[in-house]
Design a protein around this motif. Sequence first.
Motif, mmCIF file in Angstrom:
data_model
loop_
_atom_site.group_PDB
_atom_site.id
_atom_site.type_symbol
_atom_site.label_atom_id
_atom_site.label_comp_id
_atom_site.label_asym_id
_atom_site.label_seq_id
_atom_site.Cartn_x
_atom_site.Cartn_y
_atom_site.Cartn_z
ATOM 1 N N LEU A 377 12.305 -8.253 -30.022
ATOM 2 C CA LEU A 377 13.372 -8.047 -29.034
ATOM 3 C C LEU A 377 14.236 -6.868 -29.429
ATOM 4 C CD1 LEU A 377 16.135 -9.339 -30.526
ATOM 5 C CD2 LEU A 377 14.913 -11.451 -30.061
ATOM 6 N N ASP A 378 14.988 -6.354 -28.433
ATOM 7 C CA ASP A 378 15.865 -5.204 -28.650
ATOM 8 C C ASP A 378 17.233 -5.723 -29.085
ATOM 9 O OD1 ASP A 378 17.283 -2.887 -28.648
ATOM 10 O OD2 ASP A 378 16.994 -2.401 -26.532
ATOM 11 N N LEU A 379 17.613 -5.467 -30.324
ATOM 12 C CA LEU A 379 18.856 -5.983 -30.860
ATOM 13 C C LEU A 379 20.059 -5.328 -30.173
ATOM 14 C CD1 LEU A 379 20.079 -7.924 -32.883
ATOM 15 C CD2 LEU A 379 19.969 -6.137 -34.613
ATOM 16 N N ARG A 380 19.945 -4.042 -29.794
ATOM 17 C CA ARG A 380 21.066 -3.374 -29.120
ATOM 18 C C ARG A 380 21.354 -4.026 -27.772
ATOM 19 N NH1 ARG A 380 20.741 2.996 -28.339
ATOM 20 N NH2 ARG A 380 18.715 2.389 -27.488
ATOM 21 N N ALA A 381 20.293 -4.340 -27.032
ATOM 22 C CA ALA A 381 20.479 -5.004 -25.738
ATOM 23 C C ALA A 381 21.104 -6.386 -25.920
ATOM 24 C CB ALA A 381 19.133 -5.115 -25.022
ATOM 25 N N MET A 382 20.688 -7.091 -26.985
ATOM 26 C CA MET A 382 21.242 -8.424 -27.237
ATOM 27 C C MET A 382 22.732 -8.335 -27.539
ATOM 28 S SD MET A 382 20.222 -11.224 -30.145
ATOM 29 C CE MET A 382 18.694 -11.672 -29.340
ATOM 30 N N VAL A 383 23.148 -7.349 -28.355
ATOM 31 C CA VAL A 383 24.566 -7.193 -28.696
ATOM 32 C C VAL A 383 25.369 -6.900 -27.433
ATOM 33 C CG1 VAL A 383 26.241 -5.826 -29.990
ATOM 34 C CG2 VAL A 383 24.074 -6.458 -31.048
ATOM 35 N N LYS A 384 24.834 -6.035 -26.570
ATOM 36 C CA LYS A 384 25.525 -5.720 -25.307
ATOM 37 C C LYS A 384 25.678 -6.969 -24.445
ATOM 38 C CE LYS A 384 24.235 -0.817 -24.916
ATOM 39 N NZ LYS A 384 23.487 0.190 -24.119
ATOM 40 N N ASP A 385 24.629 -7.817 -24.415
ATOM 41 C CA ASP A 385 24.701 -9.057 -23.629
ATOM 42 C C ASP A 385 25.792 -9.977 -24.164
ATOM 43 O OD1 ASP A 385 22.657 -8.208 -22.023
ATOM 44 O OD2 ASP A 385 21.096 -9.364 -23.066
ATOM 45 N N VAL A 386 25.861 -10.109 -25.471
ATOM 46 C CA VAL A 386 26.871 -10.980 -26.082
ATOM 47 C C VAL A 386 28.268 -10.451 -25.783
ATOM 48 C CG1 VAL A 386 27.800 -11.821 -28.281
ATOM 49 C CG2 VAL A 386 25.328 -11.784 -27.913
ATOM 50 N N ILE A 387 28.457 -9.119 -25.888
ATOM 51 C CA ILE A 387 29.774 -8.524 -25.608
ATOM 52 C C ILE A 387 30.164 -8.771 -24.151
ATOM 53 C CG2 ILE A 387 31.034 -6.336 -25.428
ATOM 54 C CD1 ILE A 387 29.411 -5.350 -27.850
ATOM 55 N N ALA A 388 29.184 -8.680 -23.270
ATOM 56 C CA ALA A 388 29.459 -8.918 -21.838
ATOM 57 C C ALA A 388 29.881 -10.365 -21.605
ATOM 58 C CB ALA A 388 28.217 -8.581 -21.016
ATOM 59 N N GLU A 389 29.224 -11.301 -22.305
ATOM 60 C CA GLU A 389 29.573 -12.712 -22.151
ATOM 61 C C GLU A 389 30.960 -13.013 -22.720
ATOM 62 O OE1 GLU A 389 26.493 -15.043 -23.896
ATOM 63 O OE2 GLU A 389 24.933 -14.309 -22.537
ATOM 64 N N GLU A 410 20.016 6.901 -26.468
ATOM 65 C CA GLU A 410 19.528 5.764 -25.670
ATOM 66 C C GLU A 410 18.052 5.508 -25.885
ATOM 67 O OE1 GLU A 410 21.062 3.555 -23.767
ATOM 68 O OE2 GLU A 410 23.000 4.413 -24.347
ATOM 69 N N ASN A 411 17.338 6.523 -26.349
ATOM 70 C CA ASN A 411 15.895 6.355 -26.587
ATOM 71 C C ASN A 411 15.588 5.724 -27.955
ATOM 72 O OD1 ASN A 411 15.230 7.520 -24.107
ATOM 73 N ND2 ASN A 411 15.308 9.612 -24.969
ATOM 74 N N GLU A 412 16.613 5.567 -28.752
ATOM 75 C CA GLU A 412 16.416 4.944 -30.066
ATOM 76 C C GLU A 412 16.126 3.453 -29.904
ATOM 77 O OE1 GLU A 412 16.219 6.150 -33.068
ATOM 78 O OE2 GLU A 412 16.624 8.238 -32.506
ATOM 79 N N HIS A 413 15.159 2.974 -30.677
ATOM 80 C CA HIS A 413 14.778 1.560 -30.594
ATOM 81 C C HIS A 413 15.392 0.776 -31.760
ATOM 82 C CE1 HIS A 413 11.898 2.182 -27.356
ATOM 83 N NE2 HIS A 413 11.483 3.280 -27.987
#
Length: 532
Positions: A377-389, A410-413
């Motif tokens: 999974l993409d850890l950056r996307a997960m952190v953004k989701d948690v911040i949004a919640e 943004e292209n960094e994985h």
Amino acid sequence: MNLFSVSSLILCFSSIIFGLIVYRSDRKNKINRAWFFSSISFSLWSLGLAGVTLSSNIETALLWQYLLDIAAIFLPPLSLLLILELLHLRGMKTRYFSFIAALLLSIFSFSHLFKDGMKMLYDFYWVNPGNYYIIFPIYFVIFAVMTLGLLVQQYIKAPRGSLVRFQVRNILIASTFAYFGGVTNFFPQLFSVYPFGNYLVIFYIVFMVYGVLKYKMLNVKVVSAQIFSTALVLISLFNLLKSSELIDWLLNFLILVLMAIFSLFLIRSVIKEVNQREHIEKLAKDLTDANTRLKELDKQKSEFVSFATHQLRAPLTAMKGYSSLILEGEMGKLVPTMKEAVTRIYDSSKTLANIVDDYLNISRIELGTMVYSFTVLDLRAMVKDVIAELKPNIEKTGLKFSFMTVPSGENEHFDVKADRDKLKQVIANLIDNSLKYTPSGSIEVALTKNAELHKIIFSVKDTGVGVSPEVMPKLFAKFVRANNANKQNIYGTGLGLFVVKEIVTSHKGRVWAESKGEGKGSTFFMEIDTAI
């Protein structure tokens, strides 16, 4: 005094001294008692043999012969009893029959059919066999075959290289010398052969003492100390008896007294040491048993907590869900006073649900039932989701909040292999902690990738209450909170960071915190491998 008599007296004194030493080391021990009775029989047999060979007339020799025969008859069953005790074998019927046979034969030994007086042979008196004296050597050989056969059987059964195998081998060698040497005492009356094997019997004592000292057949420290002490006293006594002049006698007497005192203190100190060791071993065993019981109780506690928290989750979810619907106006319009009350119900049920989740996770961790489902999974996307919640909570605090990644493209994985729900819980816990314990200032969330080491570090830096150096080493333990944490949040359980550590450890990562002290903020880090 002939050599035969000397060897018999040596056997007599060495056997009785060794038997007394063994018996005194532990009077309640069955092995020690069996050894003692066997030693008495052996000593009486040796004494009777010495008396016979030293007698100057036939009447005295016959009296000693009675003692010799009775002791010799009871010696095989007593030796068998000792071996059964040493090897921890039952054989109760064998014991009873052997002693009954010994009793009957000892009574028969007073008959003229057993021995017909004494006769001079090899410069000393020897038994003149009766018509049925042959029963005695047959009886002796039967016990010899039975005892040695039993030892051979136990030797074969014992595992190679084991202590038991060495013990049995030593007893087998000692018993072979005893029976082979003893059986030669029948040679003069049966084959007119000198009883030369009697000199070999002394090796029985030698090998049994050797077995005690080397193969731990008895309480080695106590027995060896007593043997050593007895040897010193005997040597001093012999020197005293050999003294011919007054000065030598006084000097040797003084040495004897000093040796006796030294031996007494030596034996007492060894006994005290052994008793202390046995007491410590008993305490260690009790502690082990108590520890086992505590582990069972701890497991039962974890199972109970798991069951209880499962039962609490359902009503708390319902309270939280319905209060949320009421606040959103799904069940009609709320007046301000009602809204305030329902809001408190919602916040309290949410807090309690989080506490229940913490306890449930703890019980799963302790019981080893925590299940992980690893995916990339993409850890950056997960952190953004948690911040949004958590955005409503972030806005409510009024703190300056930022999130950055290194590298920032943004292209960094930032891909990792992890359990989505568990890792999300870790990130949410760390950010939420900073929100709870930062009354003012800022919170900086960062995600840093080290491509060379294949590591990703997630960090949360705040300007909150901080952590003192005393608390820092145990911060991730159960029920541990910073000293000033209660001033900012009274609802904390001290379990969140423990759960975080266990989850991160299960992901083969690590988590830690840094702080300059109370009131100086803190930074929490989580390091995890990238998905390669």
